[in-house]
Structure formats: structure tokens, C-alpha cells
Design an enzyme around this catalytic site. Structure first.
Site, PDB file in Angstrom:
ATOM      1  N   HIS A   1      -4.762  -0.120   3.226  1.00 44.97           N
ATOM      2  CA  HIS A   1      -3.563   0.002   3.760  1.00 44.97           C
ATOM      3  C   HIS A   1      -3.343   1.508   4.414  1.00 44.97           C
ATOM      4  CE1 HIS A   1       0.622   0.048   4.677  1.00 44.97           C
ATOM      5  NE2 HIS A   1       0.886   0.541   3.728  1.00 44.97           N
TER       6      HIS A   1
ATOM      7  N   HIS B   1       5.446   1.438  10.548  1.00 49.37           N
ATOM      8  CA  HIS B   1       4.973   1.360   9.042  1.00 49.37           C
ATOM      9  C   HIS B   1       3.446   2.047   9.132  1.00 49.37           C
ATOM     10  CE1 HIS B   1       4.695  -0.217   4.615  1.00 49.37           C
ATOM     11  NE2 HIS B   1       3.702   0.788   4.784  1.00 49.37           N
TER      12      HIS B   1
ATOM     13  N   GLU C   1       3.301  -1.122  -3.362  1.00 53.05           N
ATOM     14  CA  GLU C   1       2.647  -1.921  -2.298  1.00 53.05           C
ATOM     15  C   GLU C   1       1.430  -2.808  -2.594  1.00 53.05           C
ATOM     16  OE1 GLU C   1       4.713  -0.629   1.743  1.00 53.05           O
ATOM     17  OE2 GLU C   1       2.791   0.648   1.251  1.00 53.05           O
TER      18      GLU C   1
ATOM     19  N   HIS D   1      -1.260   4.736   6.676  1.00 49.99           N
ATOM     20  CA  HIS D   1      -0.351   5.114   7.796  1.00 49.99           C
ATOM     21  C   HIS D   1      -0.922   6.210   8.799  1.00 49.99           C
ATOM     22  CE1 HIS D   1       2.671   5.166   4.411  1.00 49.99           C
ATOM     23  NE2 HIS D   1       2.176   3.850   4.440  1.00 49.99           N
TER      24      HIS D   1
END
Lengths: 268, 268, 268, 268
Positions: D97, D167, D78, D99
Site C-alpha cells: 500500500h 489517498h 491500516e 502514496h
């Protein structure tokens, strides 16, 4: 501050770290103590996370929150909270301002915290709610100006604690140990209250129970037990404040144990 | 207490620390054991947080909760809980009183804990709820008077546990290991019940399942496994009780390992 | 079992401890592996908490869950779960039965777990729910009889996991690493699903997303990263399985590091 | 990369581990920094869990997410997230980024995160929500193609963060320290918002409060305090990044302290 206050400053650093270790304080929050020899002054750390505060970080302030001696250290923006409360409340000897995770949901939802278990009675029957917006409109929510501190102290009135909308709470005590236990029990009470709400019904203590159980945390069996326990947990985590320099100089073998992280430190 | 009870006192200190390490006990709560050689006495620590209890802290009491020998130590205000239950329940050999975070929301909301998973059946089908207010009106919620202890024992009746309004719970066992596992499984059960309630529906075990699964925690494969595991976790945390003084004197190399915090202590 | 399987048994002990360290297993639960050289056998520990399992604890079983060689060790009462699933599912090489706290609320409420985030797709689109009560009436809820194991395997059918009413879950994998990641992601998925439910709305992945994201945990970048991370966390906690005896004998300096609790152990 | 960037790469590894230690990152997630000497490049680790990233793992990429120098390392699938955002947002110098468990329930329920406490204002007034399904239909939910990265960057627009359906989230900052504090405060804000929702009412900050409090995390007293605190916590956990090889070669006594798990490592 003369040497005879070394122990007082150590105790304040200990309380600061204890409240961090028990989840009341995090990167933010601060604990102060009225000067034991001069009620027109108070003791508070320079700007530093409470888990890291040492006796040497603790400065003297006047009640208008100015440092008694010139300093180059950065100071907490919100030290007026402490000064204004000491000015308004002669019965208060210790103040804690915090953003505890257990309390924040109540500050967001605008729901009052009520005493729901015997130790939670330490927070009193009717905790006031203060919203900076009411008197000052849009701000950055820091309590940094004297008039903001005075407004908060007025909201606190004679209560043991005040909730601050979108921000946190401020708790007071007649001495440092009462302040510490009240702050910890208030967080436990908030957690149980939230979960009881999810179960369907929050039933607070009666007024009489709140009054009678409200002084449990001053019982010698309770104070003795909790102070030993919270100190043990702090020591176990390697987070006790370092001893004063003078003492460590005479005990050089200890110096290796007081590394940056303190994990190996033990109280002698 | 003669030397032959040293091991018994060590086991009781171990159980006390185990329950603290697994989150049932915190600064408060206490565990007792009926005296193995004299059913009219019981063993209980002096007033101290359960994580810190050592064999040497454990005193003998009569069933009216008076120490058998004169002592200068502070004693638990609530020791009548233990004495009154041993008097009322000849089948009970071990008692735990606690304020576990998992259980408190039920004590606040007045919602009964029901068995919701196989190991939770150890708490029985119908857990009674005791509210000190009902019989004694406004109090500080401590169970400190003999009549309060007797009232609680009557509410417990033949059940494995009783919930105490705005206060906590008291759990009993036929032996120390049954008590420990029942106390831990009761907290897990409460946590799952609360979350199942949030998912929308709490379906308890059937009466038959509760009866059949209720003795799972007495199976040798279960007791052996859990006792090894909880002891391992206590040792891993450096929190095992110190060995008795006589033994440590003959093993001086161990003395450094039994510091105030116990983090480096290991069982030989 | 010949020496060439030493590494296999070490890997199984590693997986067992990893799943305990990540919160899937606790005092209970067990992980097995189909015998790599003989699909009619499987490998499973003697009765012991999964955090404590060592390579030397692992025994060989036939698919009817009997030990291949006579043993005096206590065995898991529920080993038929593993045997019956290996018999019914030739594609399965690894099985985990657990009572994870994240999953239990769903087992109590009877609410299905559905994939709610990309990694959660590893649990598949439609997880079956098995209630021992349906076929066997009141039991102690252990899956201890062959017919109970076969019933559970029929409910599992071709799915990656099955929920067990009032009990826990059983998860399967095509290899040990798939099993470990699926078990961990399933717990995370359950936690997020419960909290999304509290926020008001659980929207699962679409069928197409579930199919496409369902094999993410088999990507080399994912398997490599997670296995390194979970091993690191196990080593950091001092919980790696001890090395086999033959090796430690040739490295006597390591023996001190493998004490009862393993806190100081490091993999060479 | 020349030696003068060693410190930059160390800082990025430090930020990566700090965000893992504070619960924002876990096995997954990644942090990048725009190249301080060339705005058309950015720095990002090879594929590795963020807690394990070292300065030596950090590679240079062009804005189309290709490594500047050939490498045999596995790369994050990613990494286009970072390149596309640096291309679209010249004001952005750092991207994370993740989660995070605190944020996922919102990504599942489709509920926006709004600022609910003063430090939470760092996430801005209106956080956009991006659903990969809208533009790309069924996918495995990884943002792996340039057009997916560009779509996400368009959704982010001028905001400090974007939620990604099913996500996680992507957060940006004007420098590395702003990124770290914003990411941590966003998780705290999400937790308080969820719990306030359970209490019955989520009242966000006013627009004016959000604007005024939105830059609190740039105050010197705040940045100084949080960076010291999060570094302390990382050091306490034994998780600081190892020092660069050149330095450790000249300090061979340190080598034992940088074992696989890093538990004994201390910053000099």
C-alpha cells in the site's frame, strides 16, 4: 577476444555506465559496438543492467545475434536489434536501445521528436516512428525475433534514431562517443520539446540549422569537453567500471576500493 | 597573471562550479570576469566543463576574445560573447552564457521570461529575445564570429539578460556575486512561470515591484546568506575548486583529498 | 537563555534543517518557535540559510521582533512575520515562512491550494491569499514593516497557512512537529494538485473529509513515524545540527566529524 | 517465528527499503508477505517508515490483522488492507500500500491509469478505482476498519492493483519480486501517461499487447536483472537492511558499519 581488445571492452562498459548515470538507461537498455577488427561481429554485454556492466561481461556476437563462443550466461532477448542494424547499416559502429523517461511520453502519444535546440540537431530532422503492431499484430513488444529486428532496421533507414511505439528508442552512431552524446542530447531535446509544447508552441530548427548544427557533437572542443565531464560525473558517483583483473592483481591495494557497490572506487 | 590575481581566479572557478552545482550550467556554458586591474581584458577558462574549472585553467583575453599570451589549450568557440559584451557595456563586470534546462523551453517556444516572484525581479522587466537566424540566416547556432557576438550584445542592450532562440541565455552582472544570484533566480523564475502557465495564468510583478525588488539580491543580508549557502552546497558535494598548487605543496597531507573526483575535498 | 533551553534551540535548528532537507526551505525561509517559558517572546535564528542554522545561531525576540539582547549579528528583514503572528494568534507556537518551489506556481497564478489528499487536509479547507499590493501598493515584496506583518497576520486569521502573492507562504502550528509535517504535506499537496490540474480535474476533499483527516498528522503513529524518518534522512545526508559546544568539548573524538560541510557527522 | 524465517523477514525488509529507494514509498506505505508456512497469517512491519524497516521489526498477523503474539510496538492503523486482501485473494502472496507521488495525481483527478508501455502492462488492462466516500461517507480516509478493508478488497477483485481516491494505491503480487517490479513499473507508467496526456494523446496498449506483455516482469532475464539492479542501488545508497543480530555478534568488526544512518553499511 584477445587482450588487445581489453581497452575496447572497458570503453564499452564505460559508455554503458555513462548512459545509465546520465539517465538514458535504467534497469533496462543496452549499448553495443561493432567489433573493431571484424565488421561481421559486434560486442554486447550479457544480460545485465547497464550500470553494472563490466568489461568481463562483454561477449562477441555474430550479426545474426548468436554468441561467437558458447556461453552459459543469460543473454539479452533483444540482441537482434543490434545485429540487424549492423547488417543493414555499414556506416554504424555503435547502437543503443533504451527506455529513457524523457522519450517514453513521445512513444506513448505518437508525437515525433524534432530538433529544438542546437545540440538536439544530432538526432536529425525527421525521426522515424516504428510500431511493432503494424507488421506483427499483438506481441509482447520485445524485439526478439530476427524478422522484428529487420523490420526495425528498415524503419530506422539512414536516420540517427528511431522511436518505438509503447516501448522506447534505438539510437546509432559512427563511433561510441557520437552515440553517447547523441543519446544524451536526444533526451534533453525531448524534455525541452515537451515543456515548450506546454508553453504553447514548438518551433523546430530550420532544415539548414539542423544540418549545420547536426555535427556540433563531433567538434573536438565538444567531444573533449563532454567526455571529460561525463567521465567525471561517473567517477564522482563511484560508478566507473572496475579495472581488468590482470591489472588489479598487480595493484592489490586497490582491491578494497572495488566493493560491491563501487562507491569508493577511483580511477588511478 | 601576477600572484595577486590568484584569489580572483579562485573566485571565478568557484562561481563557475557553483552555477554548475545549482543546475544553471552543465557540460556546457561558461562564466567570465572583467579583469579587475585592466578593463580592456577579461578572464575566462580554457575549454572545459564549468564543474571542472580550476584557477589554473583561467586565461586572460583581450576584448576581441584573443588570448593575451600564446596558449596550446583548446579555447571556447563562443568566447566572443564575453568580449563583445564587455566592449559594449562598461557597467558589466561578469558574464555567464548557459543552456539551463529551466530556460530552454522558453528559447524553443519563443515565450518571454517575465519576473513572477520577488527574487525573479533580478532579471528585469523586459528580457530581449535574440534569434541568430534573423541576421545571419542558417548557422550552426554557435556565437563564434565577432559579428555574431556584436549582434548579441546589441540585442542585450542595457538589460540584465538576453534569451537566445534555440540555444540558451546570456546573463550579465555588475560583479560576480550579482551575476551568480541573478542567473540562479532567473532559472527559478522560469520554472515557476512555466508551472503557473500550466495552472492557467501568469501574472508578472508590476513595473514598480520589479524596480523595487530588482535590487533585493544586492542587499547584504541576501548576498551574505546566498553566498554562504551555495558555497556550503558545493563543499558538501565535494566540488570546491582545488587550492592553488603553491599552497597545497606546503600542506602535503591535503593531497590525498584532491583526487580526480574531488569528493573528499574540504576547504581548510 | 539558560542552559535548560539548549534542547529547545537544538530542536528548532533540527526543524529548520529538516524543512530544508525536504525541499520546503532553500537559501531563504525561516522557522521560529514561541518561547516555551515566556509567551511574549519567540526564538528565531540570526540571518542565515536554514540548512546551516545551529542552536548557537538562535536568538530571543520580543513580539515586536526586536532582539531581547543586543547583538551584532545580521537579522532577518522579515522577522516581523513571526512577531505579528504570535501576537495575533495565542494558539500558535511555531511559524514557518518559505518560498517552496512546489507552492510558488500557485502564488504566481493566484490559484488557491485546496486539500486534495488525506495528509494534505492539514492545510485546512480554505487557504487565504494575501497580496501586499492591495494594501501597500508597489513594494519590494519583503514583509519588513510592522504594518505589513500585521496585515499578513490579519489575512492568515485562524487558518493554518496563508499564500503570499508573488512571494511564498507562511504556515503555523500548535507545536514544532505539527508545523513541520503541515509544511511538508502542503508542498506535496500543491505538487499533486498541479499535476491533477494537468490531468483535467482537481477534486478536493469534502468539507467533512478535510475536518476528519485534518488531524491525521497529530496521531502518535504518524508523528512518531515521520519524525524518525525525516531525522533519518537528515542524518543520512550528514546534515544534523552540530551538538552544543559544551558537549563536544567532553567528546573531542567527535570534533573531526563536524567539519564545515557536516557530511560525516553522526548523532551519537 | 523460528530461525528458518530469518531470511524471509530479511527479504521483506529488503523489498520495503527497495520500494522506498525507488520512490514508491516515502514516510508512509507498507509491504507485507503472506506467511510462507501458514497461509492464514501474514508478515508486516511494526509502524515504521519503510526505508527504516529491519527484519527484527517484522511481526506475524492473523488475517483479521491482529498480531499473533502480544506486542508493545505501535502497529500500522491500516493493516486491515493486507489481511482483507489475503483473505479474499488466495492467489496473492504479497501486498503493497503506498502514496507514490507518481500515482497521486490520478487519485486526485479520478483518471484511470492504463498500460502505456510494455513494462506497464504489469498493472493490467482495467485498474479499478475505489472511493471510500461511496460506501462510508465522510471519513479521515484511513482504511482502518475491517469493513473498510473488505470493501477495498472487493474493489480490487481479481486485478493487480486498485487506485484509492484522494489517498494512494494498493498493489498485489504472486510473490515478493513480482510485487516489487509491478509497483515500480506502475509508477513509471503513471509518469509517462501524465506526460503523454500533456503532449495531447494517450494511446494505451491493445488488449492483446497488455495480455502478452503483462508477464514480461516474470521472465528470468527480467527478474534477475531488476533484482540485481535495485539491490545494487540500495547498497550504493547505504540503505541495505542490517544483518540479523546473531550474525553480527559473530562478526563484531561489522558493528561500526551499521550506524544509525547506515551510510557505510555494505552487504558481505
Amino acid at each position: 577476444m584477445p587482450d588487445r581488445y581489453d581497452q575496447v571492452r572497458y570503453e564499452l562498459a564505460l559508455a554503458s555506465r555513462m548512459l545509465a548515470n546520465e539517465g538514458v538507461l535504467d534497469a533496462f537498455g543496452h549499448v553495443s559496438l561493432r567489433h573493431p577488427g571484424d565488421p561481421s561481429k559486434f560486442l554486447l554485454s550479457r544480460s545485465r543492467s547497464p550500470q553494472l556492466v563490466e568489461a568481463a561481461d562483454i561477449l562477441e556476437y555474430t550479426l545474426d545475434a548468436e554468441p561467437v563462443r558458447p556461453t552459459t550466461h543469460r543473454l539479452f532477448a533483444e540482441r537482434v536489434i543490434h545485429g540487424c542494424i549492423y547488417a543493414a547499416r555499414p556506416d554504424v559502429a555503435a547502437v543503443c536501445h533504451h527506455h529513457a523517461a524523457a522519450v517514453l511520453p513521445f512513444c506513448v502519444a505518437g508525437v515525433p521528436i524534432v530538433p529544438v535546440f542546437h545540440l538536439g540537431a544530432a538526432v536529425g530532422a525527421a525521426m522515424p516512428f516504428w510500431d511493432q503492431q503494424d507488421e506483427f499484430g499483438d506481441t509482447n513488444l520485445l524485439v526478439a525475433k530476427p524478422e522484428e529486428g529487420r523490420s526495425l532496421a528498415r524503419a530506422l533507414a539512414p536516420h540517427p534514431a528511431v522511436l518505438m511505439r509503447h516501448h522506447g528508442a534505438t539510437v546509432v552512431g559512427g563511433d561510441l562517443r557520437e552515440l553517447v552524446s547523441r543519446s544524451i542530447f536526444m533526451c534533453q531535446n525531448a524534455t525541452y520539446q515537451l515543456q515548450a509544447h506546454m508553453l504553447g508552441k514548438v518551433v523546430p530548427l530550420s532544415a539548414g540549422e539542423t544540418r549545420l548544427a547536426g555535427s556540433l557533437n563531433a567538434l573536438p572542443t565538444v567531444v573533449g569537453r563532454t567526455w571529460e565531464y561525463w567521465t567525471y560525473r561517473l567517477a564522482e558517483a563511484g560508478r566507473l567500471p572496475p579495472l581488468a583483473r590482470a591489472k588489479s592483481r598487480s595493484a592489490p591495494g586497490r582491491s578494497r576500493a572495488r566493493g560491491k557497490t563501487g562507491r569508493k572506487q577511483r580511477r588511478s
